[in-house]
Design an enzyme around this catalytic site. Sequence first.
Site, PDB file in Angstrom:
ATOM      1  N   ASN A  68       0.855  -1.186   0.000  1.00 26.84           N
ATOM      2  CA  ASN A  68       0.000   0.000   0.000  1.00 26.84           C
ATOM      3  C   ASN A  68       0.898   1.246   0.000  1.00 26.84           C
ATOM      4  O   ASN A  68       1.690   1.442   0.920  1.00 26.84           O
ATOM      5  CB  ASN A  68      -0.892  -0.041   1.256  1.00 26.84           C
ATOM      6  N   HIS A 118       0.905   6.227   1.883  1.00 31.21           N
ATOM      7  CA  HIS A 118       1.644   7.197   2.696  1.00 31.21           C
ATOM      8  C   HIS A 118       2.769   7.884   1.940  1.00 31.21           C
ATOM      9  O   HIS A 118       3.257   8.928   2.371  1.00 31.21           O
ATOM     10  CB  HIS A 118       2.130   6.559   3.992  1.00 31.21           C
ATOM     11  N   ARG A 166       3.261  18.797   1.255  1.00 34.22           N
ATOM     12  CA  ARG A 166       3.863  20.010   0.723  1.00 34.22           C
ATOM     13  C   ARG A 166       3.243  20.489  -0.593  1.00 34.22           C
ATOM     14  O   ARG A 166       3.155  21.681  -0.840  1.00 34.22           O
ATOM     15  CB  ARG A 166       5.368  19.793   0.511  1.00 34.22           C
ATOM     16  N   HIS A 198      -5.447   3.752  -2.010  1.00 35.26           N
ATOM     17  CA  HIS A 198      -6.793   4.077  -1.528  1.00 35.26           C
ATOM     18  C   HIS A 198      -7.177   5.458  -2.025  1.00 35.26           C
ATOM     19  O   HIS A 198      -6.600   6.458  -1.603  1.00 35.26           O
ATOM     20  CB  HIS A 198      -6.789   4.027   0.002  1.00 35.26           C
ATOM     21  N   ARG A 248      -9.405   8.019  -1.508  1.00 34.11           N
ATOM     22  CA  ARG A 248     -10.403   8.413  -0.506  1.00 34.11           C
ATOM     23  C   ARG A 248     -11.312   9.496  -1.064  1.00 34.11           C
ATOM     24  O   ARG A 248     -10.918  10.264  -1.949  1.00 34.11           O
ATOM     25  CB  ARG A 248      -9.700   8.934   0.762  1.00 34.11           C
ATOM     26  N   ARG A 263      -7.243  12.884   0.242  1.00 29.21           N
ATOM     27  CA  ARG A 263      -6.213  13.449   1.134  1.00 29.21           C
ATOM     28  C   ARG A 263      -4.811  12.977   0.786  1.00 29.21           C
ATOM     29  O   ARG A 263      -3.853  13.624   1.127  1.00 29.21           O
ATOM     30  CB  ARG A 263      -6.523  13.132   2.594  1.00 29.21           C
ATOM     31  N   HIS A 264      -4.683  11.816   0.123  1.00 34.20           N
ATOM     32  CA  HIS A 264      -3.339  11.392  -0.285  1.00 34.20           C
ATOM     33  C   HIS A 264      -3.317  10.995  -1.770  1.00 34.20           C
ATOM     34  O   HIS A 264      -2.833  11.751  -2.592  1.00 34.20           O
ATOM     35  CB  HIS A 264      -2.737  10.322   0.650  1.00 34.20           C
ATOM     36  N   GLU A 312      -8.313   0.548  -3.383  1.00 30.33           N
ATOM     37  CA  GLU A 312      -9.086   0.518  -2.152  1.00 30.33           C
ATOM     38  C   GLU A 312     -10.084   1.663  -2.237  1.00 30.33           C
ATOM     39  O   GLU A 312      -9.713   2.784  -2.609  1.00 30.33           O
ATOM     40  CB  GLU A 312      -8.103   0.737  -0.997  1.00 30.33           C
ATOM     41  N   THR A 346      -8.000   3.816   7.687  1.00 28.66           N
ATOM     42  CA  THR A 346      -9.189   2.971   7.836  1.00 28.66           C
ATOM     43  C   THR A 346      -9.190   2.303   9.209  1.00 28.66           C
ATOM     44  O   THR A 346      -8.227   1.643   9.574  1.00 28.66           O
ATOM     45  CB  THR A 346      -9.198   1.893   6.728  1.00 28.66           C
ATOM     46  N   GLU A 350     -10.930  -9.384   2.697  1.00 33.77           N
ATOM     47  CA  GLU A 350      -9.680  -9.050   3.390  1.00 33.77           C
ATOM     48  C   GLU A 350     -10.025  -8.936   4.865  1.00 33.77           C
ATOM     49  O   GLU A 350     -10.848  -8.102   5.265  1.00 33.77           O
ATOM     50  CB  GLU A 350      -9.092  -7.732   2.859  1.00 33.77           C
ATOM     51  N   HIS A 386      -3.898  -4.540   7.625  1.00 35.91           N
ATOM     52  CA  HIS A 386      -4.004  -3.442   8.595  1.00 35.91           C
ATOM     53  C   HIS A 386      -3.163  -3.722   9.833  1.00 35.91           C
ATOM     54  O   HIS A 386      -3.429  -4.654  10.574  1.00 35.91           O
ATOM     55  CB  HIS A 386      -5.439  -3.128   9.016  1.00 35.91           C
ATOM     56  N   HIS A 414       1.901   0.969   6.091  1.00 36.36           N
ATOM     57  CA  HIS A 414       2.615   1.875   6.999  1.00 36.36           C
ATOM     58  C   HIS A 414       4.035   1.407   7.336  1.00 36.36           C
ATOM     59  O   HIS A 414       5.000   2.172   7.245  1.00 36.36           O
ATOM     60  CB  HIS A 414       1.791   2.042   8.285  1.00 36.36           C
TER      61      HIS A 414
HETATM   62  N1  PXP Z   1      -5.777  -3.057   4.039  1.00 38.70           N
HETATM   63  C1  PXP Z   1      -6.737  -2.101   4.126  1.00 38.70           C
HETATM   64  C2  PXP Z   1      -8.112  -2.435   3.660  1.00 38.70           C
HETATM   65  C3  PXP Z   1      -6.447  -0.822   4.621  1.00 38.70           C
HETATM   66  O1  PXP Z   1      -7.409   0.100   4.701  1.00 38.70           O
HETATM   67  C4  PXP Z   1      -5.130  -0.537   5.006  1.00 38.70           C
HETATM   68  C5  PXP Z   1      -4.784   0.825   5.523  1.00 38.70           C
HETATM   69  O2  PXP Z   1      -4.996   1.781   4.571  1.00 38.70           O
HETATM   70  C6  PXP Z   1      -4.169  -1.543   4.871  1.00 38.70           C
HETATM   71  C7  PXP Z   1      -4.522  -2.799   4.420  1.00 38.70           C
HETATM   72  C8  PXP Z   1      -2.741  -1.303   5.218  1.00 38.70           C
HETATM   73  O3  PXP Z   1      -2.634  -1.048   6.566  1.00 38.70           O
HETATM   74  P1  PXP Z   1      -1.228  -0.582   7.169  1.00 38.70           P
HETATM   75  O4  PXP Z   1      -0.918   0.733   6.559  1.00 38.70           O
HETATM   76  O5  PXP Z   1      -1.508  -0.526   8.622  1.00 38.70           O
HETATM   77  O6  PXP Z   1      -0.252  -1.641   6.785  1.00 38.70           O
END
Ligand code: PXP
Length: 247
Positions: A7, A10, A18, A52, A54, A58-59, A79, A110, A160, A201, A224
Site C-alpha cells: 500500500n 503514505h 507540501r 486508496h 479516498r 487526502r493522499h 481501495e 481505515t 480481506e 491493517h 505503513h
Molecule cells: N488493508 C486495508 C483495507 C487498509 O485500509 C489498510 C490501511 O490503509 C491496509 C490494508 C494497510 O494497513 P497498514 O498501513 O496498517 O499496513
Amino acid sequence: MVKLGVNIDHSATLRQARYRGVAPDSTIIVEPNPIEIALLAERGGADSITAHLREDRRHIVDDDIRNLRKKIATKLNLEMACSDDVLKVALEIVPDYACLVPENREEITTEGGLDLIQNKDKTARVVEALSAKGVICSIFIDPNPQQIEIAKEIGAPTIELHTGAYANAWGNDVQKKIELERLAKASEFAKSIGLTVNSGHGINYQNVGELLQVADFNELNIGHTIISRALYVGIEKAVAEMKSLLK
Ligand code: PXP
C-alpha cells in the site's frame, strides 16, 4: 507463498503535505512520486500495488490511479469506499482488484471493517457494478462469520480480514491469542465457503510471523510499516525484507 500487496498511500501523504494543489503541468519538482515508489516496490518483489482513493483525496488522487494503471506491471488494487464518486473513477480505470472499505472523514486511516449488516445493499450494488467490468472485488471486514456469510451472499469472491485488533494486542499475550484464533477461524470458515482470504491493517515486520502461523492467507496488504522502513533503507529493500518474511 503468501503474496504481498504494498500500500503506497503514505508516499502520497508525504507528497500532499507540501504539494497539494500544485497543477499537474507545473515544472516544480513534486516529490515523492507515488508511481516511482510503486515501481520500486515491484522491483523489491511486490505482487500488487494498493492505493486508496479516498473521498476527500487526502493522499492518493485520481491521476495517481490513472498513472498506476498505465505504469505498473503487477496488479492494481484500488481501495475504495462504496461512494458514487469513487465508483465512477473505478469503472473508468478498471483496476485488477477493488477492496471495498468503510470511510470516515475524521479517521487518520481505515479504522474498522465494513459492516455488511448495515451496508449490505449498497455494497452489493458496488460489487455487481465492478464485477460486470471484470474487477475482482474484495471486502474489508472484521473476522466475524456473519460478515463473511454476507460477503459471500453478495457475490464478492474475496475478503480481506482486518488484522488491526491483532496488531493492537501486541504486548498482551492473552488478547493476542484471542485475536489470532479469531483470524484463524474466520479464515478457515471463509475458505470453506469458497472465498479467497487476504488480510491487512497494522501488519508489520514484528507481528507478521505469528500471523502467518495461524492461517494460510492468499495475500497480505501492508503499507505503513513498509513506507516507514523505506525511510531507513529505501523502498525496494523494505519490500524485499517483508517479502522474505513471507517465505
Ligand atoms: N488493508 C486495508 C483495507 C487498509 O485500509 C489498510 C490501511 O490503509 C491496509 C490494508 C494497510 O494497513 P497498514 O498501513 O496498517 O499496513
